[in-house]
Design an enzyme around this catalytic site. Structure first.
Site, PDB file in Angstrom:
ATOM      1  N   ILE A 155       0.834  -1.212   0.000  1.00 14.32           N
ATOM      2  CA  ILE A 155       0.000   0.000   0.000  1.00 14.32           C
ATOM      3  C   ILE A 155       0.867   1.259   0.000  1.00 14.32           C
ATOM      4  CG2 ILE A 155      -1.704   1.316   1.337  1.00 14.32           C
ATOM      5  CD1 ILE A 155      -2.769  -1.482   2.313  1.00 14.32           C
ATOM      6  N   THR A 232      -4.445   5.136   7.587  1.00 12.30           N
ATOM      7  CA  THR A 232      -5.370   4.143   7.008  1.00 12.30           C
ATOM      8  C   THR A 232      -4.885   2.741   7.360  1.00 12.30           C
ATOM      9  OG1 THR A 232      -4.127   4.165   4.940  1.00 12.30           O
ATOM     10  CG2 THR A 232      -6.083   5.570   5.041  1.00 12.30           C
ATOM     11  N   SER A 233      -3.979   2.643   8.335  1.00  9.34           N
ATOM     12  CA  SER A 233      -3.370   1.337   8.614  1.00  9.34           C
ATOM     13  C   SER A 233      -4.074   0.616   9.768  1.00  9.34           C
ATOM     14  CB  SER A 233      -1.877   1.521   8.873  1.00  9.34           C
ATOM     15  OG  SER A 233      -1.257   0.275   8.854  1.00  9.34           O
ATOM     16  N   ARG A 234      -3.683   0.910  10.993  1.00  2.50           N
ATOM     17  CA  ARG A 234      -4.370   0.361  12.157  1.00  2.50           C
ATOM     18  C   ARG A 234      -4.413   1.427  13.243  1.00  2.50           C
ATOM     19  NH1 ARG A 234      -6.189  -2.786   9.247  1.00  2.50           N
ATOM     20  NH2 ARG A 234      -6.116  -5.071   9.290  1.00  2.50           N
ATOM     21  N   ASP A 258      -8.900   6.409   8.966  1.00  2.00           N
ATOM     22  CA  ASP A 258      -9.878   5.386   8.571  1.00  2.00           C
ATOM     23  C   ASP A 258      -9.959   4.319   9.655  1.00  2.00           C
ATOM     24  OD1 ASP A 258     -11.628   4.140   6.603  1.00  2.00           O
ATOM     25  OD2 ASP A 258     -10.065   2.612   6.387  1.00  2.00           O
ATOM     26  N   GLU A 263     -11.898   1.127  17.749  1.00  2.00           N
ATOM     27  CA  GLU A 263     -12.970   1.070  16.743  1.00  2.00           C
ATOM     28  C   GLU A 263     -13.853  -0.165  16.877  1.00  2.00           C
ATOM     29  OE1 GLU A 263     -10.404   0.912  13.184  1.00  2.00           O
ATOM     30  OE2 GLU A 263     -11.204  -1.079  12.782  1.00  2.00           O
ATOM     31  N   HIS A 295     -13.220   2.566   8.753  1.00  2.00           N
ATOM     32  CA  HIS A 295     -12.446   1.426   8.251  1.00  2.00           C
ATOM     33  C   HIS A 295     -13.020   0.922   6.915  1.00  2.00           C
ATOM     34  CE1 HIS A 295      -9.455  -1.762   9.832  1.00  2.00           C
ATOM     35  NE2 HIS A 295      -9.403  -1.710   8.518  1.00  2.00           N
TER      36      HIS A 295
END
Ligand code: NAD
Length: 341
Positions: A155, A232-234, A258, A263, A295
């Site tokens: 990515i 946008t990873s974790r 994200d 979450e 996510h």
């Protein structure tokens, strides 16, 4: 093979049912997440299929093994939600989908950067209310800016290529210096240099003990004033409270995420009729320079198609005793207990 799916949504059923026309497994779709109470529902299945927010702890793995489960098929790339050492102990193999669509996540990263920079989320609301004033909506040219990418795997590399197309200088930090990233024009630098020079920092490394709260009070202090931060990873790569303080002081000019460290209790559900109890999350939502998506960076037709195909092929490979190309080993991720809580 009998496969029990946890945490499924209508789109999971659609894509997996289609992919299964070739693979021919017996699929059972459950809407409930995998937890201590629902693990028993896997009884009779040889494989269990879970998603990013199913926390597969040691005790859940013991329950699954007792129910006869031999394979845990992750329908995602990340595996930080699985206690890999415990999986090995109870004899459950773990497979994943390592690279279903790096474009999906990289493009979503750009969507967050562009929306935050040009304040599209605010402009959208203003115009709908008949407010065409531009005050507060000024952005900057992405062209010529320095973007630091932490993690240059699938990515990160696609993100780098897109950013080069915008005319950005791209700095990269990874445990390994990949020739592909160098060919794409990424300049490998030390983390401290990346923090000091980047106008935008975007996270593309996995969540591991080394990257847990990598973005914290200390690393934020090393960043440029007015930095834009994208994740946008974790979620747990960022210490949310430290980032909130950075937003309050103005050190961080904008934040696009994200993923969020807690979450699991929020994302993928419609909570619009309830009062959200997570005050840390609600504080983030109160900033107009913070953009949060739930996510969904992976959520493209192409990605879902590949996730279904590869997951079912992983299961078929296990059933046929083939070498498991996408197996995750305990050595990938030692000592994750602290990240499963
Ligand atoms: P990848 O394995 O191809 O690349 C990860 C890169 O991070 C590797 O090059 C690795 O060397 C590097 N890395 C590992 N530890 C590091 C560290 N301590 N510091 C710097 N770099 C480090 O993975 P990918 O497919 O590029 O995915 C990256 C991450 O994106 C995944 O781990 C997953 O958490 C996340 N992801 C999110 C979504 C989403 O929908 N938001 C979807 C897919 C993946």
């Amino acid at each position: 093979m009998k496969v029990t799916f946890y945490n499924t949504k209508p789109y999971d059923k659609q894509f997996f049912t289609e992919a299964n026309q070739v693979q021919g497994h017996q699929l059972r779709f459950l809407e409930v997440p995998l937890n201590e109470n629902t693990a028993i529902l896997a009884k009779g299945a040889t494989a269990v299929c879970v998603f990013v927010n199913d926390k597969v702890s040691a005790s859940i793995l013991r329950h699954l093994a007792e129910a006869g489960v031999k394979l845990l098929a992750l329908r995602c790339a990340g595996y930080n939600n699985v206690d890999m050492a415990a999986a090995a102990q109870v004899g459950i193999k773990v497979v994943r989908v390592p690279d279903y669509s790096p474009y999906a996540v990289a493009e979503h990263t750009l969507a967050l950067i562009l929306t935050l920079n040009r304040k599209i989320h605010r402009a959208y609301n203003r115009v709908r209310e008949g407010n065409f004033a531009l005050t507060g909506l000024m952005g900057f040219d992405l062209h010529g800016k320095t973007v630091g990418l932490i993690g240059l795997g699938n990515i990160g590399l696609v993100t780098a290529r897109i950013l080069k197309g915008f005319g950005c200088r791209v700095l990269g930090y990874d445990l390994y210096n990949s020739p592909e990233a160098a060919d794409a024009g990424v300049e490998f630098v030390a983390l401290e240099e990346l923090y000091a020079q980047s106008d935008i920092i975007s996270l593309h490394c996995p969540l591991t003990p080394q990257t847990f709260h990598l973005i914290n009070e200390e690393s934020i202090a090393q960043m440029k004033d007015g930095v834009m931060l994208i994740n946008t990873s974790r979620g747990a790569i960022i210490n949310t409270q430290a980032v909130t303080r950075g937003l309050k002081s103005g050190k961080i000019k904008s934040l696009g995420i994200d993923v969020y460290e807690d979450e699991g209790d929020l994302f993928y559900e419609d909570l619009s009729g309830r009062v959200i109890q997570d005050d840390v999350f609600m504080r983030l939502l109160s900033f107009n320079n913070v953009l949060i998506t739930g996510h969904q960076a992976f959520f493209t037709e192409e990605a879902l198609y590949t996730i279904a195909q590869v997951t079912l092929k992983n299961i078929t490979g296990f059933e046929q005793g083939q070498p498991l190309r996408n197996e995750v080993f305990p050595s990938f991720l030692p000592n994750v207990e602290n990240m499963l809580n």
